[in-house]
Structure formats: C-alpha cells, structure tokens
Design a protein around this motif. Structure first.
Motif, short mmCIF file in Angstrom:
data_model
loop_
_atom_site.label_atom_id
_atom_site.label_comp_id
_atom_site.label_asym_id
_atom_site.label_seq_id
_atom_site.Cartn_x
_atom_site.Cartn_y
_atom_site.Cartn_z
N GLN A 180 -10.72 17.12 5.54
CA GLN A 180 -9.84 18.20 6.35
C GLN A 180 -8.34 18.09 6.31
O GLN A 180 -7.70 18.91 6.96
CB GLN A 180 -10.36 18.25 7.88
N VAL A 181 -8.09 17.18 5.61
CA VAL A 181 -6.61 16.76 5.46
C VAL A 181 -6.14 16.74 3.84
O VAL A 181 -7.29 16.57 3.10
CB VAL A 181 -5.95 15.89 5.96
N ARG A 182 -4.81 16.64 3.41
CA ARG A 182 -4.89 16.45 2.13
C ARG A 182 -3.36 15.73 1.95
O ARG A 182 -2.42 15.84 2.95
CB ARG A 182 -4.83 17.76 1.21
N GLU A 183 -3.38 14.84 1.01
CA GLU A 183 -2.08 14.28 0.71
C GLU A 183 -0.83 15.07 -0.02
O GLU A 183 -1.41 15.67 -1.24
CB GLU A 183 -2.30 12.77 -0.09
N LEU A 184 0.14 15.23 0.48
CA LEU A 184 1.37 16.03 -0.27
C LEU A 184 1.94 15.03 -1.41
O LEU A 184 2.10 13.90 -1.10
CB LEU A 184 2.21 16.54 0.62
N PRO A 185 1.90 15.76 -2.69
CA PRO A 185 2.52 14.77 -3.69
C PRO A 185 3.88 14.16 -3.58
O PRO A 185 4.61 15.12 -2.88
CB PRO A 185 2.23 15.69 -5.01
N LEU A 186 4.18 13.35 -3.77
CA LEU A 186 5.71 12.80 -3.48
C LEU A 186 6.47 12.62 -5.18
O LEU A 186 5.81 11.89 -5.67
CB LEU A 186 5.66 11.40 -2.95
N ALA A 187 7.46 12.93 -5.17
CA ALA A 187 8.29 12.75 -6.37
C ALA A 187 8.60 11.13 -6.35
O ALA A 187 8.88 10.67 -7.37
CB ALA A 187 9.35 13.68 -6.32
N GLN A 188 8.89 10.68 -5.28
CA GLN A 188 9.28 9.39 -5.09
C GLN A 188 8.39 8.50 -4.25
O GLN A 188 8.30 8.56 -3.09
CB GLN A 188 10.91 8.86 -4.74
N PRO A 189 7.53 7.75 -4.90
CA PRO A 189 6.41 6.82 -4.03
C PRO A 189 7.13 5.85 -3.44
O PRO A 189 8.18 5.41 -3.77
CB PRO A 189 5.52 6.19 -5.32
N VAL A 190 6.59 5.61 -2.11
CA VAL A 190 7.19 4.78 -1.26
C VAL A 190 6.10 3.80 -0.57
O VAL A 190 4.76 4.29 -0.41
CB VAL A 190 7.97 5.63 0.27
N TYR A 191 6.28 2.57 -0.73
CA TYR A 191 5.23 1.61 -0.18
C TYR A 191 5.56 0.76 0.99
O TYR A 191 6.65 0.60 1.32
CB TYR A 191 5.22 0.55 -1.20
N ASP A 192 4.39 0.45 1.76
CA ASP A 192 4.14 -0.13 2.91
C ASP A 192 3.96 -1.62 2.67
O ASP A 192 2.89 -2.10 2.04
CB ASP A 192 3.01 0.35 3.94
N THR A 193 4.96 -2.55 2.86
CA THR A 193 4.88 -3.85 2.26
C THR A 193 4.06 -4.54 3.66
O THR A 193 4.52 -4.61 4.80
CB THR A 193 6.13 -4.52 2.11
N GLU A 225 0.77 -1.18 0.03
CA GLU A 225 0.09 0.00 -0.04
C GLU A 225 0.86 1.21 0.18
O GLU A 225 1.97 1.32 0.58
CB GLU A 225 -0.97 0.11 1.32
N PRO A 226 0.45 2.44 -1.06
CA PRO A 226 1.16 3.50 -0.80
C PRO A 226 1.41 4.37 0.57
O PRO A 226 0.37 4.30 1.22
CB PRO A 226 0.72 4.34 -1.84
N LEU A 227 2.48 4.89 1.10
CA LEU A 227 2.48 5.43 2.17
C LEU A 227 2.17 7.05 1.64
O LEU A 227 2.77 7.48 0.84
CB LEU A 227 3.85 5.46 2.68
N CYS A 228 1.52 7.70 2.50
CA CYS A 228 0.85 9.06 2.20
C CYS A 228 1.33 10.14 3.07
O CYS A 228 1.37 9.71 4.36
CB CYS A 228 -0.57 9.07 2.21
N LEU A 229 1.95 11.04 2.81
CA LEU A 229 2.47 12.24 3.41
C LEU A 229 1.09 13.33 3.67
O LEU A 229 0.60 13.70 2.86
CB LEU A 229 3.69 13.05 2.98
N VAL A 230 0.52 13.49 4.82
CA VAL A 230 -0.69 14.03 5.04
C VAL A 230 -0.38 15.10 5.76
O VAL A 230 0.15 15.08 6.84
CB VAL A 230 -1.65 13.06 5.75
N VAL A 231 -1.09 16.44 5.26
CA VAL A 231 -0.94 17.62 6.05
C VAL A 231 -2.21 18.16 6.12
O VAL A 231 -3.37 17.69 5.68
CB VAL A 231 0.04 18.69 5.13
#
Length: 306
Positions: A251-264, A162-168
């Motif tokens: 009430q939050v949003r996902e900050l786009p990532l240049a390099q996707p990172v996944y949670d295995t 599953e993708p990891l999401c940077l949430v702000v």
C-alpha cells in the motif's frame, strides 16, 4: 557477612522504585524485601534509603551501593557467559536493538537458533540510549544502535549499513520537494533525523529543516509508521528492513532517490570484553546475508557514504 542476594534485592528495588514490584519480580514477600535492605544497611553500616511513607529516595551511600551492585552483577554475568566463549554454536546470546533493526534481525535470530539448537537467544527491543546503558550494566552482551555514543567504557564499531527509504502512499504521483511538503510528514522516534539526511542529500537546494513540513502524526513504534503512510496521511523515511518487513508494503511505494543515503548500524559492547565466537559468527552471517540481498555481493559500501 557479605551476601550478594542483598545487593540484588537492593538493585531491583532502586530500578523498580517499588517494594511491591521488587517482591513480585524476585518471588519474595514485601517484608522479605525490607529485611534484605535492612540487612544490607547493617552490613554496610550506612542508611541507604530516605524513607517517606511508601516512597523513598537514595542517600549518597545508597547511590554508591547501587552503582557497586550493577558492576558486581555485570561482572558475574560476563563470567558466567564467558564459559561458552570457545563454542560458536552454543551458549546464550543476549542482544538488543531498536525496532528498525529488530524487525528483521530478530526473525533471523530465531531461524539461526533453529539451525543451532545449542544457542539460546534473549532479544530486547529498546532505544539507543537504553541499549548503551544496559550493555554497560551487563544486561546485554551486544547492542546494535544507530548512533555511536561517547561513553569511555563502551566500544562502538561501525558494522553494517542499510539504505534509507523515502516512502509515500502507493497512489502518490508527486516527485518534487513542493509536492512532498504538501503531502506532509509522519514522524517516529528517529524520523526527523532520517528524513533530514535523505532530504538534505536529495533536495539540498530547497530543504532547510523538517519544521517546514506539516506534521501528520507521530508513533514511537517504527513498525507501525507505514500504516499511516498507507492510509495516505503523509510520507516518512525508514530503513530498508522496516519497509521489507512491513505488512503495508503493497500500500506504499519507495520514491527513487538520486543520491542514496545509508543508515549506519553500530555494534556496542563493553570495552573490556572480547565478544565470544558465537556472537561473531551470527553477526557476520546476518551481515553477509543482508549484503547479498541488497547488492548481490558481500561487500559493504564505504562507511564514509553514510
């Protein structure tokens, strides 16, 4: 004479640490619990407990008796559930996962059970180490964990990502590393690990460690961490299912990532047991459903990218 109930009572006593709680869980009286322990000691010819008033500790024989009881009832449960191995649509499913997985997987299981009335789902939310220990003890048949362990009697299989999401916060306008530092970090049980992966892969020239971020709070319940982010208290990094199921996702949003990172995600099972068909079918159904939702096709990204 051998009596399995004496071992069950003793095992429950060790796990609760209380005669009162053991009696309640087994629908017995406290004198009944004491009698079972005494009968077991008589059968084994050894003292199992060092008694100090209402408290107790295990003797060496007591520790060995507990280990034997765990193995005894694990084998019994596996035998009982193996009788349904040939049916993909019936039988009991005993599964555990962390909250980051279960927030989405448990509702899926309930819907799956509605479509297959012959199935019974028993699901637990727990942490990785607890799940591995309980699978080994036979309390669950399958665990879903976010880290592969090294226990020799367990089998860990990379299953899904599953993708990891940077949430702000929704009104956060920053995009730089310095702006994230100024905002601060909201932590949870796996927060540091997940945030480190995302920040190291996307801000490698600036990121050193999570200790350089102001700590804006902690919760051990991943499903609640976005509440703090929604209130503007900081950012966090969670897996996509947490974001998708959150009541605060607007009430939050996902900050786009240049390099996707996944949670295995790993499936953990006992190494000496083959999974029944009902597990293989439901796990694959969920996996295919998630892949189609995430990528529009049923093909897993390379696990080497995790």
């Amino acid at each position: 004479m051998f009596n399995a109930q004496y071992f069950r009572t003793f095992m429950m006593l060790v796990e609760t640490g209380s005669f009162t709680q053991t009696a309640g869980k087994l629908d017995m009286t406290q004198p009944g619990v004491s009698q079972h322990v005494r009968k077991l000691e008589e059968y084994l010819g050894r003292s199992l407990l060092n008694r100090q008033g209402r408290k107790f500790s295990l003797t060496d024989a007591g520790r060995r008796a507990y280990d034997y009881a765990v193995k005894l009832f694990a084998e019994h449960e596996y035998f009982r559930h193996s009788l349904d191995d040939d049916s993909p649509d019936s039988g009991e499913c005993r599964i555990a996962s962390p909250g980051s997985v279960g927030l989405m997987f448990y509702p899926f299981l309930l819907g799956y059970q509605q479509m297959h009335p012959g199935l019974t789902v028993n699901y637990s939310f727990a942490f990785n180490q607890e799940i591995a220990a309980d699978v080994l003890a036979g309390r669950y048949d399958v665990g879903i964990v976010t880290e592969a362990g090294k226990q020799p009697d367990l089998h860990f299989e990379a299953w899904h990502q599953e993708p990891l999401c940077l949430v702000v916060p929704a009104d956060f306008a920053g995009t730089t590393f310095a702006e994230l530092q100024a905002l601060g970090f909201v932590n949870y049980t796996d927060g540091n690990t997940n945030a480190s992966l995302v920040l190291r892969n996307n801000f490698g020239g600036e990121f050193r460690s999570m200790t350089h971020f102001p700590r804006q709070g902690f919760t051990n319940e991943v499903g609640q961490v976005l509440d703090a982010v929604a209130r503007g208290l900081g950012f966090t990094v969670v897996s996509r299912p947490v974001l998708e199921t959150s009541p605060w996702q607007r009430q939050v949003r996902e900050l786009p990532l240049a390099q996707p990172v996944y949670d295995t995600l790993y499936l953990v099972t006992r190494g000496d047991v083959e999974l029944p068909k009902r597990y293989r079918q439901l796990l694959e159904t969920f996996r295919q459903q998630r892949l189609n939702s995430l990528y529009g096709y049923s093909e897993l990204p390379s696990l080497e990218d995790a």
